[in-house]
Design a protein around this motif. Structure first.
Motif: not given
Length: 163
Positions: A8-14, A19-28, A95-107
């Protein structure tokens, strides 16, 4: 060195989880950020659970394809798929997507090696032939690839005027 079966590896995305899910689930779009998957053939996207797609991969001069089936499609929370080659199970990617509380996501990107049981040896041999990676080294290679993937995903999602 003992073989690792999960990574597993993670990153916080602003961006928000949706939005993060939508990008990843659009597998193309996977070829935009993956260092190994160059393109994906899919009839549509984002894909629902049970949908199938084909990944076209490249490592150095080696090119191969994988068949994939979406196992989890939970918008804003998780997206995962099983990968196979020539009918043999290879891996589970997700991929798991967790809100960080500040509008960002831990991916968090995760991988689990499914090359076990009766098909283990043939699947490992195909992996060695196509990726030039020994089974014991696959987790290390995937960890490095995940870091690249997540950095590129972050850059794409945080770019001004992103789509």
């Amino acid at each position: 060195m003992e073989r690792e079966w999960t990574v597993e590896e993670s990153v916080v995305v602003a961006v928000e989880p949706a939005a993060a899910y939508g990008a990843v689930a659009e597998v193309r779009r996977t070829g935009e950020w993956s260092p190994e998957c160059r393109a994906v053939w899919s009839r549509s996207g984002p894909l629902p659970t049970g949908a199938r797609f084909v990944g076209f991969n490249r490592k150095g001069p080696l090119v191969w394809f994988t068949t994939c089936r979406v196992t989890v499609a939970a918008p804003g929370r998780e997206f995962a798929f099983r990968v196979g080659t020539f009918g043999l199970p290879v891996a589970l990617w997700g991929y798991r997507f967790e809100p960080t509380g500040d509008g960002s996501t831990l991916v968090t990107e995760y991988w689990r090696d499914l090359r076990t049981g009766r098909g283990r040896r043939p699947a490992e041999l195909l992996g060695l032939v196509f990726t030039a990676t020994r089974p014991a080294d696959r987790a290390r290679v995937n960890r490095a690839g995940m870091r690249t993937t997540l950095a590129r995903l972050k850059a794409a999602l945080e770019r001004p005027g992103r789509s």
